[in-house]
Write a protein that holds these residues in place. Structure first.
Motif, short mmCIF file in Angstrom:
data_model
loop_
_atom_site.label_atom_id
_atom_site.label_comp_id
_atom_site.label_asym_id
_atom_site.label_seq_id
_atom_site.Cartn_x
_atom_site.Cartn_y
_atom_site.Cartn_z
N THR A 12 31.93 -2.91 -10.99
CA THR A 12 31.29 -1.59 -11.64
C THR A 12 31.11 -0.61 -10.66
OG1 THR A 12 29.45 -2.81 -10.96
CG2 THR A 12 30.32 -3.29 -13.02
N PHE A 16 32.51 3.35 -11.68
CA PHE A 16 31.79 4.48 -11.62
C PHE A 16 32.43 5.48 -10.87
CE2 PHE A 16 28.12 1.29 -12.54
CZ PHE A 16 28.53 1.22 -14.11
N VAL A 19 36.00 7.07 -11.81
CA VAL A 19 35.82 7.95 -13.29
C VAL A 19 34.91 9.20 -12.76
CG1 VAL A 19 34.34 8.25 -15.42
CG2 VAL A 19 35.63 6.09 -14.74
N PHE A 20 34.25 9.30 -11.85
CA PHE A 20 33.54 10.35 -11.38
C PHE A 20 34.22 11.01 -10.64
CE2 PHE A 20 31.46 13.04 -8.39
CZ PHE A 20 30.25 13.59 -8.81
N ILE A 44 29.29 13.58 -18.42
CA ILE A 44 29.86 12.28 -18.09
C ILE A 44 29.74 11.86 -16.69
CG2 ILE A 44 31.88 10.63 -17.92
CD1 ILE A 44 32.90 12.15 -20.57
N GLN A 45 30.12 12.78 -15.82
CA GLN A 45 29.85 12.81 -14.41
C GLN A 45 28.13 12.19 -14.10
OE1 GLN A 45 31.75 16.41 -12.66
NE2 GLN A 45 32.66 14.87 -11.42
N MET A 48 27.75 8.77 -14.58
CA MET A 48 28.18 8.06 -13.72
C MET A 48 27.35 7.96 -12.26
SD MET A 48 30.87 6.64 -14.86
CE MET A 48 30.03 6.60 -16.36
N PHE A 51 24.52 5.52 -13.23
CA PHE A 51 24.94 4.12 -13.17
C PHE A 51 25.10 3.67 -11.74
CE2 PHE A 51 26.88 4.00 -17.73
CZ PHE A 51 25.47 4.15 -18.24
N PHE A 52 25.62 4.57 -10.94
CA PHE A 52 26.19 4.18 -9.63
C PHE A 52 24.73 3.91 -8.83
CE2 PHE A 52 26.55 5.89 -5.28
CZ PHE A 52 27.49 4.88 -4.61
N ASN A 55 23.07 0.69 -10.35
CA ASN A 55 23.94 -0.41 -9.93
C ASN A 55 23.57 -0.86 -8.57
OD1 ASN A 55 27.18 -1.53 -10.66
ND2 ASN A 55 25.90 -2.52 -9.75
N ASN A 100 26.78 17.82 -9.57
CA ASN A 100 26.83 16.44 -9.68
C ASN A 100 27.46 15.89 -8.85
OD1 ASN A 100 26.05 15.88 -12.50
ND2 ASN A 100 28.06 16.90 -13.38
N MET A 104 25.88 13.22 -6.37
CA MET A 104 26.58 11.90 -6.01
C MET A 104 26.45 11.54 -4.59
SD MET A 104 28.26 9.10 -6.82
CE MET A 104 29.09 9.11 -8.31
#
Length: 442
Positions: A12, A16, A19-20, A44-45, A48, A51-52, A55, A100, A104
Motif C-alpha cells: 500500500t 501511494f 501514484v504521487f 489526488i496527490q 496520497m 493515505f501515506f 498508513n 504537495n 510529502m
C-alpha cells in the motif's frame, strides 16, 4: 496479525508513493496540462499524502503500542491543512504540486522519525509548527519592505556577523563549528544565513546593473565562504559557493566567468583537502569504507548494508535495523527509509526531490520581479545541492558532507530555513506587491 499488516503495508505504501510520484512528473508540465487537470492531479496527490501518513502511522502504532503516534498523526494532518490554508491566504497563485511535495517530504520525515526516535519525532513536529508560524510572519514582513533589493549590505553584514559569531563561539560537531548552544537548545545560524546570502547576491545584481553588481556579490560571497571554511563547515561552504556560481550565471549568462569560477572552486577544494584532516578522513571512508570499517568507514558501511538488505521493496516498516547507522535521524535518514520501505520508494523519493527542484525553477522564471526571480532560483539551487550532497553521501556516490536532507532530516534550524524558502517561492507573486497593491518591478 502485526506481521500481516506490515507485509500488506509494503504494497500500500508503495502504491501511494508511486501514484504521487507519477502525478508529480506529469505536473512538471503544469502549464501544458491545463489548470483544471492540474487541480485534479493536485487533489489526488493530497489524498496520497494523507493515505501515506495514516498508513505508516497505523503500522507504527500497532508495533509500538504508543498512543502518542495516533495523537501526533491527527495533529500533523491539522498542520498540513493549516499550511495549505495559510499559503492560499497569502497568495492565490500558489502551486498545488509544490505544496504537495513539501507535505510529502514532511510525511517521510514524521514517519521515519517516529520509527527511529519518538522524542525526536515529537520535537520535529513542534519545530514544524513553529517553522510554519515564523514563515508566515516572515512573509507578512517581506510584503511590506519596499525596495528590498537595496538593503543588500544589511543582509551581507547580518549574514557575515552570524557566521563570525559561530566561528569564534560555536560548538564543534564532527570536526566543524556548526551551531550555537543555549542550554539544551542548539541553533545552526548558517541555515538562516542562506536566506540573507541569497538576498544579498540578488540585491547586488538587481541594484547595480553594471560591473559593480558582479564585484560586490563576488566579494560578499567570498567573505561568507571563507568564514565557513575557517569554521571547517565545508558542506555549507560548498552550498554557498555553488549557489553563487549559478546565480551569477543565470544573471549574466557569461560562460567565461562560469569557467573561471569553476577553476577557483576546484582550487579551493584541493586547498581544503590538504588543509583539513577530517576532509581527508571522509575521502578515505568514501573510497574504501571496508578498509576502515571499524573507524572512519563504519557509518557509510552500515548505510550501504541497510540499503542493500532492504532490497527493492524493503524489509517492511519496523522490520529493519536502521538504528545501527550512526546519526541516522540526521545525515543518514535516507538509508533508514531505503532499508524499510525499499529501493523503489527511495527512487520515488529522489524523483520527488528532482520534481520539486524543477518546480522551484519554474516558479522562479515565471516571477515578474527580477530580484525575487534570482532569490527563488537560489532557493532551488540550495535545495537541489543539499539533496544531492546528502543522498550522494548516503549511497557512496560522493564523500559524506554532513548536510541534511531538506524537510526530512531531524533539525529545527534546517526545517525553519526550508519553510521560509518554500513560502517565499509559493508567495512570490504576492511579495512583489507594495502596500497599495501595485506591482513593483525591480
Amino acid at each position: 496479525m502485526v506481521s500481516v499488516l506490515i507485509t500488506f503495508s509494503r504494497i500500500t505504501i508503495l502504491i501511494f508513493v508511486m501514484v504521487f510520484t507519477l502525478l508529480d512528473v506529469i505536473q512538471i508540465f503544469e502549464a501544458k496540462i491545463g489548470e483544471d487537470l492540474s487541480g485534479i492531479f493536485s487533489t489526488i496527490q493530497s489524498i496520497m499524502v494523507v493515505f501515506f501518513l495514516i498508513n505508516g502511522s497505523i503500522i507504527l502504532y500497532y508495533v509500538k503500542e504508543d498512543p502518542r503516534i495516533i495523537l501526533l498523526t491527527i495533529f500533523q494532518l491539522v498542520l498540513f491543512v493549516a499550511i495549505s490554508i495559510s499559503m492560499t491566504k497569502l497568495n492565490y497563485g500558489k502551486s498545488g504540486a509544490l505544496l504537495n511535495n513539501m507535505l510529502m517530504l514532511l510525511s517521510f520525515s514524521f514517519i521515519a522519525l517516529e520509527r527511529l526516535d519518538m522524542s525526536r519525532a515529537t520535537r520535529q513536529f513542534v519545530f514544524a509548527i513553529a517553522s510554519a508560524g515564523i514563515a508566515i510572519l516572515a512573509m507578512l514582513i517581506l510584503k511590506n519592505i519596499k525596495h528590498i533589493n537595496r538593503k543588500l549590505f544589511i543582509f551581507a553584514l547580518v549574514g557575515i556577523a552570524l557566521l563570525l559569531i559561530v566561528h569564534f563561539t560555536g560548538k564543534v560537531e564532527y570536526g566543524a563549528k556548526l551551531s550555537l548552544s543555549f542550554g539544551s537548545i542548539s541553533i545552526q545560524p548558517s541555515e538562516f544565513v542562506k536566506l540573507t546570502y541569497l538576498f544579498f547576491i540578488s540585491g547586488c545584481i538587481v541594484t547595480y546593473k553594471d560591473m559593480r553588481g558582479f564585484l560586490f556579490s563576488t566579494i560578499g560571497a567570498a567573505l561568507h565562504v571563507l568564514v565557513l571554511v575557517f569554521s571547517k563547515d565545508l558542506g555549507t561552504a560548498m552550498i554557498f559557493l555553488v549557489a553563487y556560481v549559478f546565480i551569477i550565471f543565470i544573471a549574466y549568462k557569461n560562460y567565461i566567468v562560469l569557467s573561471l569560477e569553476f577553476i577557483v572552486a576546484f582550487a579551493g577544494g584541493i586547498f581544503a583537502y590538504n588543509r583539513f584532516p577530517h576532509i581527508q578522513s571522509r575521502f578515505i571512508a568514501w573510497s574504501d569504507p571496508l578498509s576502515v570499517i571499524d573507524d572512519k568507514g563504519y557509518q557509510i558501511t552500515q548505510s550501504l548494508f541497510a540499503i542493500g538488505s532492504g532490497g527493492w521493496f524493503g524489509s517492511g516498516l519496523t522490520n529493519g535495523q536502521p538504528n545501527k547507522i550512526p546519526v541516522v535521524t540526521k545525515d543518514f535518514i535516507f538509508a533508514a527509509i531505503s532499508e524499510e520501505l525499499g529501493a523503489v520508494v527511495a527512487i520515488c523519493l529522489i524523483v520527488i526531490v528532482m520534481c520539486t527542484s524543477i518546480m522551484l525553477f519554474n516558479r522562479a522564471f515565471a516571477c515578474s520581479s527580477s530580484f525575487y526571480m534570482l532569490v527563488i532560483n537560489g532557493i532551488a539551487i540550495i535545495f537541489s545541492i543539499q539533496a544531492i550532497l546528502n543522498i550522494g553521501g548516503v549511497i557512496k556516490f560522493i564523500p559524506s558532507t554532513g548536510v541534511t536532507l531538506p524537510f526530512i532530516s531531524y533539525g529545527g534550524s534546517s526545517l525553519l530555513s526550508m519553510f521560509i524558502c518554500f513560502y517565499i517561492a509559493q508567495c512570490s507573486d504576492e511579495l512583489i506587491y507594495i502596500n497599495k497593491g501595485r506591482r513593483r518591478y525591480d
